[in-house]
Write a protein that holds these residues in place. Structure first.
Motif, PDB file in Angstrom:
ATOM      1  N   VAL A  41       0.861  -1.177   0.000  1.00 44.07           N
ATOM      2  CA  VAL A  41       0.000   0.000   0.000  1.00 44.07           C
ATOM      3  C   VAL A  41       0.902   1.234   0.000  1.00 44.07           C
ATOM      4  CG1 VAL A  41      -1.756   1.294   1.265  1.00 44.07           C
ATOM      5  CG2 VAL A  41      -1.835  -1.209   1.222  1.00 44.07           C
ATOM      6  N   CYS A  42       0.679   2.099  -0.987  1.00 43.92           N
ATOM      7  CA  CYS A  42       1.490   3.309  -1.140  1.00 43.92           C
ATOM      8  C   CYS A  42       0.594   4.541  -1.131  1.00 43.92           C
ATOM      9  CB  CYS A  42       2.236   3.277  -2.469  1.00 43.92           C
ATOM     10  SG  CYS A  42       3.327   1.883  -2.671  1.00 43.92           S
ATOM     11  N   PHE A  43       1.148   5.617  -0.651  1.00 46.17           N
ATOM     12  CA  PHE A  43       0.477   6.909  -0.610  1.00 46.17           C
ATOM     13  C   PHE A  43       1.396   7.920  -1.291  1.00 46.17           C
ATOM     14  CE2 PHE A  43      -0.674   4.462   3.062  1.00 46.17           C
ATOM     15  CZ  PHE A  43      -2.008   4.731   3.321  1.00 46.17           C
ATOM     16  N   ARG A  44       0.830   8.859  -2.013  1.00 47.05           N
ATOM     17  CA  ARG A  44       1.633   9.967  -2.523  1.00 47.05           C
ATOM     18  C   ARG A  44       1.719  11.004  -1.422  1.00 47.05           C
ATOM     19  NH1 ARG A  44      -1.348  10.616  -8.279  1.00 47.05           N
ATOM     20  NH2 ARG A  44      -3.062  10.791  -6.798  1.00 47.05           N
ATOM     21  N   GLU A  45       2.888  11.579  -1.260  1.00 45.40           N
ATOM     22  CA  GLU A  45       3.094  12.581  -0.220  1.00 45.40           C
ATOM     23  C   GLU A  45       2.085  13.726  -0.349  1.00 45.40           C
ATOM     24  OE1 GLU A  45       6.892  14.636   1.938  1.00 45.40           O
ATOM     25  OE2 GLU A  45       6.950  14.521  -0.247  1.00 45.40           O
ATOM     26  N   SER A  46       1.802  14.151  -1.562  1.00 45.37           N
ATOM     27  CA  SER A  46       0.856  15.259  -1.765  1.00 45.37           C
ATOM     28  C   SER A  46      -0.553  14.879  -1.318  1.00 45.37           C
ATOM     29  CB  SER A  46       0.850  15.707  -3.226  1.00 45.37           C
ATOM     30  OG  SER A  46       0.416  14.653  -4.070  1.00 45.37           O
ATOM     31  N   ASP A  47      -0.937  13.608  -1.473  1.00 46.21           N
ATOM     32  CA  ASP A  47      -2.258  13.176  -1.030  1.00 46.21           C
ATOM     33  C   ASP A  47      -2.355  13.166   0.491  1.00 46.21           C
ATOM     34  OD1 ASP A  47      -3.276  12.851  -3.605  1.00 46.21           O
ATOM     35  OD2 ASP A  47      -2.600  10.770  -3.723  1.00 46.21           O
ATOM     36  N   VAL A  48      -1.281  12.793   1.155  1.00 42.34           N
ATOM     37  CA  VAL A  48      -1.267  12.802   2.622  1.00 42.34           C
ATOM     38  C   VAL A  48      -1.342  14.242   3.123  1.00 42.34           C
ATOM     39  CG1 VAL A  48       0.069  12.214   4.697  1.00 42.34           C
ATOM     40  CG2 VAL A  48      -0.021  10.605   2.767  1.00 42.34           C
ATOM     41  N   GLU A  49      -0.596  15.136   2.514  1.00 40.46           N
ATOM     42  CA  GLU A  49      -0.633  16.541   2.913  1.00 40.46           C
ATOM     43  C   GLU A  49      -2.006  17.153   2.637  1.00 40.46           C
ATOM     44  OE1 GLU A  49       1.654  17.945   4.796  1.00 40.46           O
ATOM     45  OE2 GLU A  49       2.809  16.090   4.674  1.00 40.46           O
ATOM     46  N   ALA A  50      -2.632  16.775   1.516  1.00 40.36           N
ATOM     47  CA  ALA A  50      -3.977  17.268   1.203  1.00 40.36           C
ATOM     48  C   ALA A  50      -4.993  16.741   2.225  1.00 40.36           C
ATOM     49  CB  ALA A  50      -4.380  16.846  -0.209  1.00 40.36           C
ATOM     50  N   PHE A  51      -4.815  15.517   2.673  1.00 33.67           N
ATOM     51  CA  PHE A  51      -5.677  14.912   3.690  1.00 33.67           C
ATOM     52  C   PHE A  51      -5.602  15.724   4.989  1.00 33.67           C
ATOM     53  CE2 PHE A  51      -6.066  11.929   7.272  1.00 33.67           C
ATOM     54  CZ  PHE A  51      -7.286  11.331   6.999  1.00 33.67           C
ATOM     55  N   ILE A  52      -4.396  16.104   5.374  1.00 29.48           N
ATOM     56  CA  ILE A  52      -4.192  16.905   6.587  1.00 29.48           C
ATOM     57  C   ILE A  52      -4.817  18.291   6.410  1.00 29.48           C
ATOM     58  CG2 ILE A  52      -2.442  18.021   8.043  1.00 29.48           C
ATOM     59  CD1 ILE A  52      -0.647  15.524   7.392  1.00 29.48           C
ATOM     60  N   ALA A  53      -4.579  18.910   5.266  1.00 30.16           N
ATOM     61  CA  ALA A  53      -5.135  20.250   5.001  1.00 30.16           C
ATOM     62  C   ALA A  53      -6.657  20.212   5.020  1.00 30.16           C
ATOM     63  CB  ALA A  53      -4.628  20.759   3.651  1.00 30.16           C
ATOM     64  N   GLU A  54      -7.254  19.167   4.449  1.00 35.52           N
ATOM     65  CA  GLU A  54      -8.713  19.045   4.438  1.00 35.52           C
ATOM     66  C   GLU A  54      -9.262  18.901   5.858  1.00 35.52           C
ATOM     67  OE1 GLU A  54     -12.631  18.853   3.781  1.00 35.52           O
ATOM     68  OE2 GLU A  54     -11.134  19.510   2.329  1.00 35.52           O
ATOM     69  N   ALA A  55      -8.542  18.182   6.701  1.00 42.64           N
ATOM     70  CA  ALA A  55      -8.977  18.026   8.094  1.00 42.64           C
ATOM     71  C   ALA A  55      -9.027  19.387   8.792  1.00 42.64           C
ATOM     72  CB  ALA A  55      -8.046  17.077   8.837  1.00 42.64           C
ATOM     73  N   PHE A  56      -8.031  20.235   8.548  1.00 39.88           N
ATOM     74  CA  PHE A  56      -8.018  21.563   9.157  1.00 39.88           C
ATOM     75  C   PHE A  56      -9.110  22.447   8.568  1.00 39.88           C
ATOM     76  CE2 PHE A  56      -3.856  20.423  10.820  1.00 39.88           C
ATOM     77  CZ  PHE A  56      -3.888  21.041  12.054  1.00 39.88           C
ATOM     78  N   GLU A  57      -9.336  22.359   7.253  1.00 42.93           N
ATOM     79  CA  GLU A  57     -10.389  23.154   6.625  1.00 42.93           C
ATOM     80  C   GLU A  57     -11.758  22.745   7.166  1.00 42.93           C
ATOM     81  OE1 GLU A  57      -9.893  22.696   2.419  1.00 42.93           O
ATOM     82  OE2 GLU A  57      -7.887  23.595   2.478  1.00 42.93           O
ATOM     83  N   SER A  58     -11.965  21.454   7.342  1.00 44.11           N
ATOM     84  CA  SER A  58     -13.220  20.953   7.886  1.00 44.11           C
ATOM     85  C   SER A  58     -13.426  21.442   9.322  1.00 44.11           C
ATOM     86  CB  SER A  58     -13.226  19.425   7.849  1.00 44.11           C
ATOM     87  OG  SER A  58     -14.392  18.921   8.429  1.00 44.11           O
ATOM     88  N   ALA A  59     -12.355  21.428  10.101  1.00 40.18           N
ATOM     89  CA  ALA A  59     -12.441  21.895  11.484  1.00 40.18           C
ATOM     90  C   ALA A  59     -12.763  23.390  11.524  1.00 40.18           C
ATOM     91  CB  ALA A  59     -11.136  21.614  12.226  1.00 40.18           C
ATOM     92  N   GLU A  60     -12.184  24.154  10.612  1.00 40.79           N
ATOM     93  CA  GLU A  60     -12.450  25.592  10.563  1.00 40.79           C
ATOM     94  C   GLU A  60     -13.907  25.862  10.179  1.00 40.79           C
ATOM     95  OE1 GLU A  60      -9.574  27.342   7.955  1.00 40.79           O
ATOM     96  OE2 GLU A  60      -7.924  26.912   9.323  1.00 40.79           O
ATOM     97  N   ARG A  61     -14.426  25.091   9.204  1.00 38.30           N
ATOM     98  CA  ARG A  61     -15.825  25.269   8.796  1.00 38.30           C
ATOM     99  C   ARG A  61     -16.757  24.940   9.956  1.00 38.30           C
ATOM    100  NH1 ARG A  61     -13.918  22.773   4.017  1.00 38.30           N
ATOM    101  NH2 ARG A  61     -14.715  20.766   4.726  1.00 38.30           N
ATOM    102  N   THR A  62     -16.432  23.889  10.704  1.00 42.80           N
ATOM    103  CA  THR A  62     -17.263  23.477  11.834  1.00 42.80           C
ATOM    104  C   THR A  62     -17.225  24.527  12.928  1.00 42.80           C
ATOM    105  OG1 THR A  62     -16.821  21.163  11.327  1.00 42.80           O
ATOM    106  CG2 THR A  62     -17.631  21.646  13.526  1.00 42.80           C
ATOM    107  N   SER A  63     -16.038  25.029  13.253  1.00 40.44           N
ATOM    108  CA  SER A  63     -15.948  26.026  14.322  1.00 40.44           C
ATOM    109  C   SER A  63     -16.573  27.345  13.908  1.00 40.44           C
ATOM    110  CB  SER A  63     -14.495  26.222  14.758  1.00 40.44           C
ATOM    111  OG  SER A  63     -13.728  26.782  13.714  1.00 40.44           O
ATOM    112  N   THR A  64     -16.486  27.703  12.640  1.00 36.70           N
ATOM    113  CA  THR A  64     -17.116  28.934  12.142  1.00 36.70           C
ATOM    114  C   THR A  64     -18.628  28.805  12.198  1.00 36.70           C
ATOM    115  OG1 THR A  64     -15.231  29.359  10.697  1.00 36.70           O
ATOM    116  CG2 THR A  64     -17.253  30.536  10.203  1.00 36.70           C
ATOM    117  N   ALA A  65     -19.156  27.654  11.810  1.00 35.37           N
ATOM    118  CA  ALA A  65     -20.608  27.446  11.816  1.00 35.37           C
ATOM    119  C   ALA A  65     -21.127  27.445  13.254  1.00 35.37           C
ATOM    120  CB  ALA A  65     -20.950  26.137  11.130  1.00 35.37           C
TER     121      ALA A  65
END
Length: 68
Positions: A41-65
């Motif tokens: 099982v392999c992951f691209r580094e950019s996909d892992v970083e995008a996964f982390i960024a999406e988690a923060f964006e989701s948290a920001e949307r939740t806290s803003t709402a």
């Protein structure tokens, strides 16, 4: 330039999780985008970083709402 390939151990370290937790995430379809290459099982580094960024964006949307 091609992305660096990461394996379960690398992703576990980057996410601060155990290898077993990353495997569980794969089974639950909650892991970063991944593929099986030559039996591993392999992951691209950019996909892992995008996964982390999406988690923060989701948290920001939740806290803003919640603040509204």
């Amino acid at each position: 330039m091609a992305d660096k390939l990461m394996f379960i151990k690398d992703v576990a370290e980057r996410l601060g999780r155990s290898e077993a937790q990353v495997r569980w995430m794969i089974q639950q379809n909650t892991a970063p985008k991944h593929a099986k290459i030559a039996g591993r099982v392999c992951f691209r580094e950019s996909d892992v970083e995008a996964f982390i960024a999406e988690a923060f964006e989701s948290a920001e949307r939740t806290s803003t709402a919640a603040a509204v």
